[in-house]
Design a protein around this motif. Sequence first.
Motif, PDB file in Angstrom:
ATOM      1  N   THR B  46      20.434  30.134  60.555  1.00  0.00           N
ATOM      2  CA  THR B  46      19.884  30.914  61.668  1.00  0.00           C
ATOM      3  C   THR B  46      18.394  30.640  61.816  1.00  0.00           C
ATOM      4  N   GLN B  94      23.957  34.955  67.840  1.00  0.00           N
ATOM      5  CA  GLN B  94      25.020  35.437  66.972  1.00  0.00           C
ATOM      6  C   GLN B  94      25.584  36.761  67.499  1.00  0.00           C
ATOM      7  N   ASP B 173      24.755  30.025  67.723  1.00  0.00           N
ATOM      8  CA  ASP B 173      24.727  30.547  66.356  1.00  0.00           C
ATOM      9  C   ASP B 173      25.933  31.440  66.090  1.00  0.00           C
ATOM     10  N   GLU B 174      26.824  30.980  65.276  1.00  0.00           N
ATOM     11  CA  GLU B 174      27.998  31.769  64.877  1.00  0.00           C
ATOM     12  C   GLU B 174      28.696  32.366  66.090  1.00  0.00           C
TER      13      GLU B 174
HETATM   14 MG   LIG Z   1      22.802  33.250  60.319  1.00  0.00          MG
END
Ligand SMILES: [Mg+2]
Lengths: 331, 317, 293
Positions: B46, B94, B173-174
């Motif tokens: 991240t 995320q 991100d994710e």
């Molecule tokens: Mg992360």
Amino acid sequence: MGRYFRRKLLIYGLTFFIAVSINFAVPRLMPGDPVARMLTRNSVSNLESSEAMRGYFNDIFGLDVPLWKQYLNYWVALFQGDLGVSVFAFPAPVSSVVADALPYTLALLLPSILLSWIVGNAMGAMAARNKFLDNGALPIGYVLTAVPYMWLAILLAWVGGIILGWFPVAGGYSFALTPAFTWTFIVDLVHHWVLPFLSLFLVALGGWAIGMRNLVIYELESDYANYLQALGAPNRLVRRYAFRNAVLPQVTGLALQLGVVVGGALVTEVVFAYPGLGSLLLNAVSNQDFFLLQGILLFIVIGVLVFNFLADIVYVLIDPRTRLGLEGGQS
Amino acid sequence: MTLEVEDLQVHYRTMKGDVRALDGVSFSLADGEIVGLAGESGCGKTTLGKSLIRLDGRMQHVGGKAVLDGAELPIGDDRAMNTHRWKEVSIIPQYSMSALNPTRKIGKMIAELLRSRGKSYREIKGELVHRLELVGLSEKVLDNYPIELSGGMKQRVVMVLSTLLDPSLLIADEVTSALDVTNQKAVAETLVRFRDMGFVKSMIVVTHDLSLVYQIADTIMIMYAGRIVEKAPAETIIKAPKHPYTKALIGALPEVGLEHGDERLQSIPGKPPQLLNPPTGCRFRDRCPLASDECAEEPPVVAVDAGHEVSCWKAED
Amino acid sequence: MSAEVVLQTEVVGRRNEHLYFALRNPKVAIGLGIVLALLVLGLVGPFFLSDSPNEYVGPKSEAPSGEYWLGTTYFGQDVFTQFVHGLRSSYLVGALGGGISFVIGLAIGFAAGYRGGMVDEILNMITNVVLVLPALAVLIVISSYLEVRGVVTQAVIIGIFSWPWVARAVRAQTFTLRNRDYVDLARLTGKRAPQIIMREIMPNMASYLLMSVILLFGGAILFAAMLDFIGLGPTNAVSLGTMMQQSMAWSSLHLGMWWWFVPPGLAITLIVGALYITNVGLDEVFNPKLREM
Ligand SMILES: [Mg+2]
Ligand SMILES: Nc1ncnc2c1ncn2[C@@H]1O[C@H](COP(=O)(O)OP(=O)(O)OP(=O)(O)O)[C@@H](O)[C@H]1O
Ligand code: SF4
């Protein structure tokens, strides 16, 4: 949305029911005989009316009537607007004694609540964006919320009334005047109003400012704020959103804090001998005038509930989440 | 080359000292490339993603640089970065589910955001609607508040919004970890489609889930304790990894292509080192079955094959 | 199992770290310093001064002097003696009233949050009702029926009416915590609800609970002072609130006897303000995010 209001109304209805029941139960459950106490105490000063009073109270607390019937009668009387008779203002009914005092309390409460809320929120939002301001405003805010209402009132009366002599320190208007719709009287009224108002306003101000500051900072840390900033949104836009969203819980807070502010108003009135519910309450307490006491409590409860309900409506109007009824908002 | 990152160092400043979340990261990204970034929790994925678009208040750009389309990104300068954000670098965070302001209608929020960036909502709206339809959303969502949409819908809105201005680099991100399996697959496919349609030039896909990233990424980078330890074509990483850490990761995967494995990464014995005062030499040493004396020295980056780089003393074995 | 071990050591590590930062945080240090200093004064002072703060010991309405540090009242009582005894009552009310409301709020919050369902519905309803009741007004009515009022009774009735927001917050936190892995694990190993709550859930909201206790403590002190000021204070003891009430009743304002009404209010403001500041400091300790700000 329907569910939301149904829930709220259920809670308020229940609260009212419980407040009335407390009112009914407390004098009957407490050790000793409050009626006797009340009468012995007042018959000394009020000889001629004490006989009439005794008769009246025996009717109400009638020993031969079973408790459940007393309770029922109590509710019936309540819905007829009968809150009993005041002892210290005998034979004036409690409802009219309270109604006379109510405007003064409202005149103190409403402006101080609304203005402190507005000014406090504005100050908190400013503090949240300016570190310099924050360092100065925050300690002041904490001191203000920590001050007991009556102490700030005493200090203001002392400084503004006694030392500087700018404002009167007692009463709702000058003794020499009789209430009338004249210019002199209104000016006099406002003159007496300033200090108690200021006192209430200041104590409440700190709490709102701190609350708003923390909420704005929290919002600025939130996911949507981060996302906006990652997309290059200028601070102006992010702040506007954060402020708007931070105001929402403050509306709920307004309703929740109301009980506390009302308490503050009561003691502030006592300090300034301001002729509202607070001073009435003091009289009721020192004269052991229980009917009056309970009448005041009932008025306060009703006022708080109505105000809460108004806040709920406002909340629904400004927060789409409750409006859409998907999350139910805070209940 | 879309992106070239060179010796990037980013620290978190804490009361106890600097946490070296990125400690000398170098890699490059070709035009049209999708690179997957994988590694255990806390290895700095991240942080790497955020470094390329927006450092938060506690992050500090200590050294190194990132060059996007031939121009250096002013990573440490929040204000100067602003002109690059969204238009050149963009992110799908995320937390897509909560990335939209809950009290604004989606269309209104997008309009305000566009206007604040000097763009005209009216001009872009046609394209916006077109792209929403592409991901299976109708124009009506613009009139909705975020809570009126399901999690998957919100995620798709965010995907469209993030790529609306056709950035060169997209960091995802994710994006799939909060979704169920079918949605994961759909989201992954959408990412590829966005690249194919030219909405974004290249992409860094951060994930725990090697099997998922294997399906969409051209290249996979494995990160460990603030560094990139292996980078290779997706095929190679899965079928012929060289770095012991990657091998451990892959070994933890039951069978490539199966739809799980995300939590498997944690089953490597031991814990990654503290990044507050990271050990010298190879950071995987404590957990590495092949560790030997030379590993006390920083391992070199070895190009074992075309496009396959490993930083390990035993890479050639 | 290994996951559990790791978790345990992390909790211990975090606790030490918190203690370390707490003692180093200037807000916590200053806040606690003030609270403890006044506490010590209230605890120790009465041993050196008269046992009966209402005794008429000196000249009437005397300004502060070397002999009477805070002057004397309209009747010739020593204000400093009263003040010190008043501090004692205030701390007692704060500890007892705050403690009672904390226990009630905790019990109701845990029960509602952990059990959920119907139990939660009912408890939540009760919480909301007590929350909208204007507590001071109710307390006034109840107190005024009590012929004999002590500091303890006062603390009890304050405690009974000021727990709702703790219950609400504890309930919300329990909701989120009860579905965590380690709670599931504990449940699977056959631990019972009270045990799980004490062992697994409470430690994970300890910081929050500590801060609630502090706020309740301050709130109870303020409440008691207001009741005392209306004349519903303890009938057998001196408190900071009754001091203010007496000073107002005997027109200290007009007589310019500031030494009578300034100290008690100032002490309350100091105690409550210091508690709030401690809380802000603790917040910084527990949420490292705030430390940098
Ligand atoms: Mg992360
Ligand atoms: N605000 C912070 N302050 C201090 N250290 C931080 C902070 N945020 C992250 N870190 C540290 O930086 C390192 C990298 O964190 P990062 O969030 O980039 O990891 P990640 O690979 O994205 O993990 P995950 O897979 O859990 O998302 C971690 O060791 C973490 O402890
Ligand atoms: S350098 Fe040594 S310790 Fe590090 S991964 Fe390679 S073999 Fe293992």
